[in-house]
Motif scaffolding. Structure first.
Motif, mmCIF file in Angstrom:
data_model
loop_
_atom_site.group_PDB
_atom_site.id
_atom_site.type_symbol
_atom_site.label_atom_id
_atom_site.label_comp_id
_atom_site.label_asym_id
_atom_site.label_seq_id
_atom_site.Cartn_x
_atom_site.Cartn_y
_atom_site.Cartn_z
ATOM 1 N N ILE A 35 0.839 -1.201 0.000
ATOM 2 C CA ILE A 35 0.000 0.000 0.000
ATOM 3 C C ILE A 35 0.872 1.248 0.000
ATOM 4 N N PHE A 52 -8.350 0.596 -0.068
ATOM 5 C CA PHE A 52 -7.240 1.433 -0.508
ATOM 6 C C PHE A 52 -7.304 1.651 -2.021
ATOM 7 N N LYS A 65 1.124 4.040 -3.121
ATOM 8 C CA LYS A 65 0.859 5.462 -2.884
ATOM 9 C C LYS A 65 1.891 6.350 -3.577
#
Length: 102
Positions: free
Chosen positions: A43, A76, A47
């Protein structure tokens, strides 16, 4: 997770024709192996990716979701799609959701 290797693989993939016969072996299996090691690291890495990098990685979201079996990962992706709506599609998210076994 070897972020440098992932970035190098993306650059390599960018220059390949779509009909490259060993794409699964030479790209997808390596990408998915790296991106399924740790959910939080994945994650955080995603990003930092550019839209172009996400374009090349988005086809792996279903497999990543299957390995992690995590609603948090799908949530997410939904947030990431808001930042990159032309890259991460509703279909990508649906496949990631469908990969979670209930």
């Amino acid at each position: 997770m070897d972020k440098k290797e992932i970035k190098e693989l993306i650059l390599w993939r960018k220059n390949l024709p779509d009909n490259y016969p060993w794409l699964e072996r030479d790209f997808w299996s390596k990408i998915e192996s790296e991106l399924t090691k740790n959910e939080n690291e994945t994650i955080e890495f995603l990003k930092t990716c550019t839209s172009e990098e996400l374009f090349y990685l988005s086809e792996s979201f279903e497999e990543i979701s299957f390995v992690f079996q995590s609603r948090e990962f799908v949530d997410f992706l939904k947030e990431l799609a808001k930042l990159h709506p032309n890259i991460i599609t509703d279909v990508d998210i649906k496949w990631a959701e469908d990969a979670i076994l209930d």
